[in-house]
Design a protein around this motif. Structure first.
Motif, mmCIF file in Angstrom:
data_model
loop_
_atom_site.group_PDB
_atom_site.id
_atom_site.type_symbol
_atom_site.label_atom_id
_atom_site.label_comp_id
_atom_site.label_asym_id
_atom_site.label_seq_id
_atom_site.Cartn_x
_atom_site.Cartn_y
_atom_site.Cartn_z
ATOM 1 N N GLU A 6 0.673 -1.185 -0.182
ATOM 2 C CA GLU A 6 0.038 -0.033 -0.096
ATOM 3 C C GLU A 6 0.671 1.314 0.062
ATOM 4 N N LEU A 7 1.993 1.269 0.757
ATOM 5 C CA LEU A 7 2.827 2.561 0.978
ATOM 6 C C LEU A 7 3.491 2.651 -0.568
ATOM 7 N N VAL A 8 4.043 1.723 -1.025
ATOM 8 C CA VAL A 8 4.695 1.874 -2.357
ATOM 9 C C VAL A 8 4.059 2.321 -3.449
ATOM 10 N N GLU A 9 2.633 1.780 -3.385
ATOM 11 C CA GLU A 9 1.690 1.920 -4.515
ATOM 12 C C GLU A 9 1.390 3.553 -4.553
ATOM 13 N N ASN A 10 1.279 3.943 -3.156
ATOM 14 C CA ASN A 10 0.821 5.356 -3.137
ATOM 15 C C ASN A 10 2.017 6.536 -3.298
ATOM 16 N N MET A 11 3.196 6.120 -3.454
ATOM 17 C CA MET A 11 4.337 6.882 -3.790
ATOM 18 C C MET A 11 4.329 7.484 -5.110
ATOM 19 N N ASP A 12 4.771 8.710 -5.153
ATOM 20 C CA ASP A 12 5.045 9.451 -6.571
ATOM 21 C C ASP A 12 6.128 8.424 -7.309
ATOM 22 N N PRO A 13 5.884 8.341 -8.519
ATOM 23 C CA PRO A 13 6.635 7.612 -9.489
ATOM 24 C C PRO A 13 8.280 7.891 -9.416
ATOM 25 N N ASP A 14 8.226 9.336 -9.279
ATOM 26 C CA ASP A 14 9.863 9.714 -9.285
ATOM 27 C C ASP A 14 10.471 9.459 -7.844
ATOM 28 N N ASP A 15 9.618 9.614 -6.733
ATOM 29 C CA ASP A 15 10.301 9.254 -5.478
ATOM 30 C C ASP A 15 10.368 7.605 -5.468
ATOM 31 N N ARG A 16 9.630 6.785 -5.884
ATOM 32 C CA ARG A 16 9.608 5.338 -5.916
ATOM 33 C C ARG A 16 10.819 5.143 -6.813
ATOM 34 N N ALA A 17 11.170 5.591 -7.875
ATOM 35 C CA ALA A 17 12.259 5.323 -8.670
ATOM 36 C C ALA A 17 13.726 5.697 -7.983
ATOM 37 N N ARG A 18 13.564 6.907 -7.141
ATOM 38 C CA ARG A 18 14.748 7.339 -6.397
ATOM 39 C C ARG A 18 14.965 6.284 -5.162
ATOM 40 N N LEU A 19 13.946 5.651 -4.601
ATOM 41 C CA LEU A 19 14.022 4.580 -3.661
ATOM 42 C C LEU A 19 14.802 3.623 -4.339
ATOM 43 N N LEU A 20 14.227 2.956 -5.360
ATOM 44 C CA LEU A 20 14.705 1.419 -6.032
ATOM 45 C C LEU A 20 15.946 1.793 -6.566
ATOM 46 N N GLY A 21 16.337 3.099 -6.978
ATOM 47 C CA GLY A 21 17.704 3.228 -7.470
ATOM 48 C C GLY A 21 18.841 2.896 -6.715
ATOM 49 N N GLU A 22 18.517 2.797 -5.519
ATOM 50 C CA GLU A 22 19.738 2.832 -4.549
ATOM 51 C C GLU A 22 19.576 1.352 -3.634
ATOM 52 N N ALA A 23 18.432 0.614 -4.097
ATOM 53 C CA ALA A 23 18.138 -0.668 -3.369
ATOM 54 C C ALA A 23 18.812 -1.886 -3.849
ATOM 55 N N PRO A 24 18.832 -2.823 -3.224
ATOM 56 C CA PRO A 24 19.154 -4.050 -3.725
ATOM 57 C C PRO A 24 18.285 -4.769 -4.528
ATOM 58 N N ALA A 25 18.695 -5.542 -5.584
ATOM 59 C CA ALA A 25 18.139 -6.221 -6.481
ATOM 60 C C ALA A 25 16.638 -6.925 -5.898
ATOM 61 N N GLY A 26 16.827 -7.804 -4.805
ATOM 62 C CA GLY A 26 15.595 -8.143 -4.389
ATOM 63 C C GLY A 26 14.619 -7.479 -3.920
ATOM 64 N N PHE A 27 15.025 -6.526 -3.381
ATOM 65 C CA PHE A 27 14.092 -5.259 -2.945
ATOM 66 C C PHE A 27 13.394 -4.674 -3.954
ATOM 67 N N VAL A 28 14.055 -4.488 -5.149
ATOM 68 C CA VAL A 28 13.515 -3.710 -6.243
ATOM 69 C C VAL A 28 12.474 -4.623 -6.765
ATOM 70 N N GLN A 29 12.903 -6.025 -6.995
ATOM 71 C CA GLN A 29 11.876 -6.986 -7.514
ATOM 72 C C GLN A 29 10.632 -6.917 -6.555
ATOM 73 N N LYS A 30 10.908 -7.038 -5.321
ATOM 74 C CA LYS A 30 9.684 -6.968 -4.463
ATOM 75 C C LYS A 30 8.754 -6.038 -4.469
ATOM 76 N N VAL A 31 9.374 -4.865 -4.652
ATOM 77 C CA VAL A 31 8.485 -3.555 -4.825
ATOM 78 C C VAL A 31 7.672 -3.594 -6.066
ATOM 79 N N LEU A 32 8.498 -3.711 -7.109
ATOM 80 C CA LEU A 32 7.586 -3.940 -8.600
ATOM 81 C C LEU A 32 6.500 -5.154 -8.574
ATOM 82 N N ALA A 33 6.805 -6.140 -7.999
ATOM 83 C CA ALA A 33 5.970 -7.186 -8.033
ATOM 84 C C ALA A 33 4.488 -6.771 -7.155
ATOM 85 N N GLY A 34 4.628 -5.853 -6.200
ATOM 86 C CA GLY A 34 3.577 -5.273 -5.666
ATOM 87 C C GLY A 34 2.812 -4.362 -6.124
#
Length: 442
Positions: A79-107
């Motif tokens: 719910e939290l990552v869905e409601n983030m602005d796309p640019d803020d979400r991309a900034r978060l994922l740009g510095e995250a491990p690959a497994g974390f990125v996959q978990k976010v995108l899948a949800g």
């Protein structure tokens, strides 16, 4: 009013903590959460209302965001990552491990996943990575009245309503129109008639910092971003531009102080990480300082003949290093603001050489006076002349090195003040001993 969130949380005074959270702005709450231990931060987070929690979350740095998300249940996480602005979400994922990125995108929902994936597809330092794709665009044949209707329908999901892009049938950019222009124009008039086709724009592969400073320089509320075929794909708003500039300046400050830049809040970095960021440049600098030792060894006989020369080495080294650091800092700032370019290297060198000469003349008189009191006049003369030469050389080198770094595509801030200082130390001693040899006949 509760004065300290940390005290309330540690005492498990839930009512006081909730009151503090209700009375403070999101950015203040985010700063306090970063100062708390992980378990206390998670407790304070759970006391925030849902809508306010998202506002606070977007104020946190990427490291802290990852820590909070890691402790959430799956439905809270999604719910939290869905409601983030796309640019803020991309900034978060740009510095995250690959497994974390996959978990976010899948949800994410298909729409949010598509926008986020598009942003992540651009280079890490480009404006395409941090722009918002949620821009309102209108066709050039649209009337002002129709444009206002579209704006009302899309406003809730748009990054900003202050600036709209005008496009043709293929989404190619034709100009921009502001909300003020729409409100004041005739509803039957075509938007292309009031559109500004000279409004500054950016392209997805432009450096994010360059685009942010362009927006700042022109005092814009937004910068429309185009793809390589000049189609409108996003917008950079002033609040995001300020964050980019702040991050870029923080990185420059770190490099100028002889440290690798740290992403994130000071208190979110471990002692090991802080030491690791600093030790790399310290190793480089201690090796570079070996040049100073080599120069001292080369002129060992000169020092033995006139031991009084050794008294003024700290004065000369300190003065030259300070002058070089000042010039390097001024050059890095001028490059960042676009005031000078690498092609200006000759003009900058000539300008700084004269500045250094003026500084050297003033400081040389002082050094001559100090030397005359401490030692004899011939040695004082050596010191005075050396100060003039060292200041001229240090100012020139300090200003030129960042420009040469930019020319070969190295961050000018990497040519940090400590590196310039270390280089000037060694070369300054060389100047000193050569002047001594000439004046004293050694």
């Amino acid at each position: 009013m509760t004065e300290d969130l940390q005290d309330a949380i540690e005492e498990r005074d839930i009512r006081a903590a909730a009151q503090w959270l209700a009375e403070h702005a999101p950015h203040e709450i985010a700063d306090e959460l970063t100062r708390l231990r992980a378990v206390d931060s998670a407790l304070a987070w759970r006391l925030l209302p849902k809508g306010r929690a998202l506002e606070v979350f977007e104020e946190l740095d990427a490291t802290q965001q990852q820590e909070l998300l890691g402790g959430m249940r799956d439905h809270q996480f999604a719910e939290l990552v869905e409601n983030m602005d796309p640019d803020d979400r991309a900034r978060l994922l740009g510095e995250a491990p690959a497994g974390f990125v996959q978990k976010v995108l899948a949800g994410l929902s298909p729409r949010e996943r598509r926008m986020t994936a598009e942003l992540l597809g651009y280079p890490a330092d480009s404006i395409g990575r941090v722009m918002s794709p949620e821009i309102i665009s209108v066709h050039d044949t649209t009337t002002v009245g129709q444009a206002l209707t579209r704006l009302r329908a899309r406003a809730e999901h748009a990054e900003t309503i202050d600036l709209l892009a005008v496009v043709d049938a293929s989404r190619a950019y034709r100009g921009t129109v502001s909300l003020k222009q729409l409100v004041l124009a005739d509803p039957e008039q075509a938007v292309i008639d009031i559109a500004d086709d000279d409004h500054p724009i950016g392209h997805v592969d432009d450096r994010a910092e360059d685009s942010a400073r362009l927006l700042q320089e022109y005092n814009l509320t937004g910068l429309v971003i185009l793809d390589l075929e000049d189609r409108v794909v996003g917008i950079l708003t002033v609040d995001d531009a300020l964050e980019i500039i702040e991050q870029a300046d923080s990185e420059d400050f770190a490099r100028q102080s002889g440290s690798l830049p740290s992403a994130g809040h000071y208190f979110s970095s471990s002692v090991w990480r802080l030491a690791g960021l600093r030790v790399v440049w310290l190793f480089v600098l201690i090796l570079a300082a070996g040049l100073t030792v080599s120069v001292m060894q080369l002129f060992e006989d000169t020092l033995e003949a006139v031991t009084a020369l050794a008294l003024f080495i700290p004065l000369l080294v300190g003065t030259g290093g300070n002058v070089g650091a000042q010039a390097a800092t001024a050059a890095v700032r001028a490059l960042a603001l676009g005031e000078v370019r690498p092609s200006d290297v000759v003009r900058v060198a000539w300008r700084e050489a004269r500045v250094g000469l003026l500084l050297g003349l003033g400081l040389g008189v002082v050094a001559l006076g100090i030397g005359s009191i401490v030692v004899d006049f011939p040695v004082a003369t050596v010191v005075g002349i050396s100060v003039i030469g060292i200041c001229t050389w240090a100012a020139t080198v300090g200003a030129v090195m960042p420009l040469l770094a930019r020319a070969i595509r190295i961050d000018p801030a990497v040519i940090s003040a400590p590196l310039v200082t270390t280089l000037v130390d060694a070369t300054g001693l060389l100047i000193y001993f050569l002047v001594a040899a000439a004046v004293l006949g050694l």
